[in-house]
Motif scaffolding. Structure first.
Motif, PDB file in Angstrom:
ATOM      1  N   TYR A 176      43.880  -3.704  56.726  1.00 54.81           N
ATOM      2  CA  TYR A 176      43.472  -2.442  56.127  1.00 54.81           C
ATOM      3  C   TYR A 176      43.595  -2.506  54.607  1.00 54.81           C
ATOM      4  CZ  TYR A 176      43.850  -0.700  60.916  1.00 54.81           C
ATOM      5  OH  TYR A 176      43.706  -0.506  62.264  1.00 54.81           O
ATOM      6  N   ALA A 177      44.603  -3.222  54.122  1.00 55.58           N
ATOM      7  CA  ALA A 177      44.759  -3.369  52.674  1.00 55.58           C
ATOM      8  C   ALA A 177      43.571  -4.117  52.082  1.00 55.58           C
ATOM      9  CB  ALA A 177      46.065  -4.101  52.360  1.00 55.58           C
ATOM     10  N   ASP A 178      43.129  -5.178  52.769  1.00 64.57           N
ATOM     11  CA  ASP A 178      41.944  -5.916  52.322  1.00 64.57           C
ATOM     12  C   ASP A 178      40.725  -5.000  52.294  1.00 64.57           C
ATOM     13  OD1 ASP A 178      43.450  -8.259  52.251  1.00 64.57           O
ATOM     14  OD2 ASP A 178      42.886  -8.815  54.303  1.00 64.57           O
ATOM     15  N   LEU A 179      40.589  -4.200  53.348  1.00 64.81           N
ATOM     16  CA  LEU A 179      39.432  -3.316  53.479  1.00 64.81           C
ATOM     17  C   LEU A 179      39.397  -2.310  52.336  1.00 64.81           C
ATOM     18  CD1 LEU A 179      37.041  -2.627  55.375  1.00 64.81           C
ATOM     19  CD2 LEU A 179      38.575  -1.042  56.559  1.00 64.81           C
ATOM     20  N   ALA A 224      41.004  -2.612  49.342  1.00 65.57           N
ATOM     21  CA  ALA A 224      40.973  -3.224  48.007  1.00 65.57           C
ATOM     22  C   ALA A 224      39.663  -3.939  47.709  1.00 65.57           C
ATOM     23  CB  ALA A 224      42.146  -4.200  47.873  1.00 65.57           C
ATOM     24  N   ASP A 225      39.216  -4.740  48.637  1.00 67.17           N
ATOM     25  CA  ASP A 225      38.059  -5.603  48.387  1.00 67.17           C
ATOM     26  C   ASP A 225      36.828  -5.218  49.200  1.00 67.17           C
ATOM     27  OD1 ASP A 225      39.750  -7.199  46.745  1.00 67.17           O
ATOM     28  OD2 ASP A 225      40.481  -8.227  48.524  1.00 67.17           O
ATOM     29  N   GLY A 226      37.040  -4.413  50.258  1.00 64.05           N
ATOM     30  CA  GLY A 226      35.928  -4.073  51.125  1.00 64.05           C
ATOM     31  C   GLY A 226      35.443  -5.290  51.906  1.00 64.05           C
ATOM     32  N   VAL A 227      34.342  -5.141  52.591  1.00 61.93           N
ATOM     33  CA  VAL A 227      33.716  -6.236  53.322  1.00 61.93           C
ATOM     34  C   VAL A 227      32.220  -6.171  53.045  1.00 61.93           C
ATOM     35  CG1 VAL A 227      35.440  -6.250  55.171  1.00 61.93           C
ATOM     36  CG2 VAL A 227      33.412  -4.821  55.404  1.00 61.93           C
ATOM     37  N   GLU A 228      31.538  -7.214  53.408  1.00 61.31           N
ATOM     38  CA  GLU A 228      30.078  -7.151  53.324  1.00 61.31           C
ATOM     39  C   GLU A 228      29.596  -5.974  54.159  1.00 61.31           C
ATOM     40  OE1 GLU A 228      27.824  -9.008  51.563  1.00 61.31           O
ATOM     41  OE2 GLU A 228      29.608  -9.812  50.555  1.00 61.31           O
ATOM     42  N   PRO A 229      28.583  -5.243  53.697  1.00 56.98           N
ATOM     43  CA  PRO A 229      28.152  -4.036  54.416  1.00 56.98           C
ATOM     44  C   PRO A 229      27.871  -4.303  55.894  1.00 56.98           C
ATOM     45  CG  PRO A 229      27.070  -4.161  52.289  1.00 56.98           C
ATOM     46  CD  PRO A 229      27.798  -5.461  52.469  1.00 56.98           C
ATOM     47  N   VAL A 230      28.187  -3.299  56.714  1.00 56.03           N
ATOM     48  CA  VAL A 230      27.980  -3.392  58.161  1.00 56.03           C
ATOM     49  C   VAL A 230      27.088  -2.239  58.614  1.00 56.03           C
ATOM     50  CG1 VAL A 230      30.166  -4.574  58.613  1.00 56.03           C
ATOM     51  CG2 VAL A 230      30.076  -2.067  58.641  1.00 56.03           C
ATOM     52  N   ASP A 231      26.482  -2.413  59.771  1.00 56.79           N
ATOM     53  CA  ASP A 231      25.585  -1.394  60.318  1.00 56.79           C
ATOM     54  C   ASP A 231      26.323  -0.360  61.161  1.00 56.79           C
ATOM     55  OD1 ASP A 231      23.009  -2.625  59.428  1.00 56.79           O
ATOM     56  OD2 ASP A 231      23.706  -4.260  60.702  1.00 56.79           O
ATOM     57  N   VAL A 232      27.427  -0.779  61.788  1.00 54.52           N
ATOM     58  CA  VAL A 232      28.155   0.112  62.691  1.00 54.52           C
ATOM     59  C   VAL A 232      29.648  -0.045  62.451  1.00 54.52           C
ATOM     60  CG1 VAL A 232      28.793   0.515  65.120  1.00 54.52           C
ATOM     61  CG2 VAL A 232      26.394   0.166  64.504  1.00 54.52           C
ATOM     62  N   VAL A 233      30.364   1.077  62.436  1.00 52.99           N
ATOM     63  CA  VAL A 233      31.824   1.065  62.415  1.00 52.99           C
ATOM     64  C   VAL A 233      32.328   1.798  63.653  1.00 52.99           C
ATOM     65  CG1 VAL A 233      33.912   1.905  61.281  1.00 52.99           C
ATOM     66  CG2 VAL A 233      32.033   0.986  59.902  1.00 52.99           C
ATOM     67  N   ALA A 234      33.207   1.152  64.405  1.00 53.97           N
ATOM     68  CA  ALA A 234      33.925   1.795  65.507  1.00 53.97           C
ATOM     69  C   ALA A 234      35.331   2.061  65.006  1.00 53.97           C
ATOM     70  CB  ALA A 234      33.948   0.891  66.739  1.00 53.97           C
ATOM     71  N   ASP A 235      35.633   3.336  64.703  1.00 57.31           N
ATOM     72  CA  ASP A 235      36.890   3.646  64.037  1.00 57.31           C
ATOM     73  C   ASP A 235      37.856   4.392  64.936  1.00 57.31           C
ATOM     74  OD1 ASP A 235      38.756   3.909  61.855  1.00 57.31           O
ATOM     75  OD2 ASP A 235      38.210   6.031  61.858  1.00 57.31           O
ATOM     76  N   GLY A 236      38.988   3.765  65.204  1.00 56.26           N
ATOM     77  CA  GLY A 236      40.038   4.398  65.987  1.00 56.26           C
ATOM     78  C   GLY A 236      41.293   4.646  65.180  1.00 56.26           C
ATOM     79  N   THR A 237      41.182   4.599  63.856  1.00 56.83           N
ATOM     80  CA  THR A 237      42.354   4.714  62.990  1.00 56.83           C
ATOM     81  C   THR A 237      42.362   6.005  62.179  1.00 56.83           C
ATOM     82  OG1 THR A 237      42.433   2.299  62.813  1.00 56.83           O
ATOM     83  CG2 THR A 237      43.694   3.542  61.204  1.00 56.83           C
ATOM     84  N   GLY A 238      41.222   6.382  61.630  1.00 57.73           N
ATOM     85  CA  GLY A 238      41.147   7.595  60.823  1.00 57.73           C
ATOM     86  C   GLY A 238      41.812   7.430  59.471  1.00 57.73           C
ATOM     87  N   SER A 253      48.880  -8.343  58.626  1.00 61.81           N
ATOM     88  CA  SER A 253      48.405  -9.714  58.793  1.00 61.81           C
ATOM     89  C   SER A 253      49.370 -10.488  59.689  1.00 61.81           C
ATOM     90  CB  SER A 253      48.284 -10.398  57.427  1.00 61.81           C
ATOM     91  OG  SER A 253      47.821 -11.722  57.576  1.00 61.81           O
ATOM     92  N   VAL A 254      48.953 -10.701  60.920  1.00 60.08           N
ATOM     93  CA  VAL A 254      49.744 -11.461  61.890  1.00 60.08           C
ATOM     94  C   VAL A 254      48.845 -12.582  62.422  1.00 60.08           C
ATOM     95  CG1 VAL A 254      50.988 -11.381  64.070  1.00 60.08           C
ATOM     96  CG2 VAL A 254      51.062  -9.417  62.530  1.00 60.08           C
TER      97      VAL A 254
END
Length: 271
Positions: free
Chosen positions: A147-150, A152-166, A128-129
């Motif tokens: 990422y910690a928020d994601l 622990a709490d997740g987010v409202e559902p999304v249709d697409v994820v672009a993931d560059g972290t793995g 968090s910056v």
């Protein structure tokens, strides 16, 4: 052309990367280029140098109105971001989650998702910056989460994820997919995927590799490149450059990346 990835690096080693400059020489059988032309390209090795040899297939002329810094950001990161969203078949009105959102590909994916009609864009970052959150909102993110928020709490559902972290981040992002959602993995080591869980939740996972895209579909690659130049000139795509450092400070540049300090690309200038 068949591309392979080395299993290890033998030192001393000069890394590859995205480069911009002017043509100094043209190889035998190469057409369409003249000495002195402005060029941006991908170098698979030896990019940290005054002179570098690049494959003609991975080189592009830099049009008027595009500076070297923007060209370097767009030549690969822009292609990956646009290619990932097209691979996901993003439709207008859908929602998108982008991981590594403050990085070179991520911040462009945030903008391109908006350009392609996303109704909601969530940017996920490692730490968090406030400056990162502000920058990402300025280029189109509706929400910025860590990422910690994601996890622990997740987010409202999304249709697409672009993931560059793995890794664990990808697992958390996959859990955020709505039914019929698509996750496109384009970088980093990915965890094992439970196919039964994909089936039960009606989710799709897609692998994306730029080398196959550029080498196997050159006409699409060229069309995407022209689209990126146009979006930049129109002001709808804003490449973020965190810093431009002299080549002698390459070590500092890598340390900045490892510490996740950067917002956008960190570039090296050869004097």
């Amino acid at each position: 052309m068949r591309l392979t990835r080395a299993a290890h690096v033998t030192l001393p080693h000069a890394p590859g990367g995205d480069v911009a400059g002017r043509v100094e020489a043209v190889g035998h059988g190469v057409s369409g280029w003249e000495v002195g032309d402005r060029v941006v390209a991908l170098a698979f090795g030896g990019a940290y140098a005054e002179f570098v040899t690049v494959p003609a297939a991975f080189a592009a002329p830099v049009p008027d109105g595009v500076d070297d810094e923007a060209a370097v950001v767009l030549v690969r990161c822009g292609q990956v971001a646009l290619g990932v969203l097209r691979a996901a078949r993003l439709e207008a009105g859908e929602s998108v989650l982008v991981t590594a959102a403050a990085g070179g590909v991520g911040h462009l994916a945030v903008q391109l998702a908006r350009v392609l009609g996303a109704s909601r864009v969530v940017a996920a970052i490692g730490v968090s910056v406030p400056a990162k959150a502000e920058a990402l909102r300025s280029v189109g993110a509706d929400e910025v989460v860590t990422y910690a928020d994601l996890a622990a709490d997740g987010v409202e559902p999304v249709d697409v994820v672009a993931d560059g972290t793995g890794g664990d981040v990808q697992a958390a992002a996959l859990a955020a997919l709505a039914p019929f959602g698509r996750l496109v993995a384009f970088s980093a080591t990915t965890p094992r995927v439970d196919v039964d869980q994909l089936r039960l939740n009606a989710r799709i996972v897609i692998g994306f590799a730029m080398a196959h895209y550029a080498g196997g579909r050159p006409e699409v690659y060229a069309r995407h490149r022209a689209e990126l130049w146009e979006l930049y000139r129109d002001g709808r795509l804003r490449p973020l450059v965190d810093s431009v450092r002299p080549l002698e400070k390459a070590g500092d540049a890598h340390r900045a990346l490892e510490s996740r300090e950067n917002i956008g690309r960190v570039l090296l200038r050869v004097s």
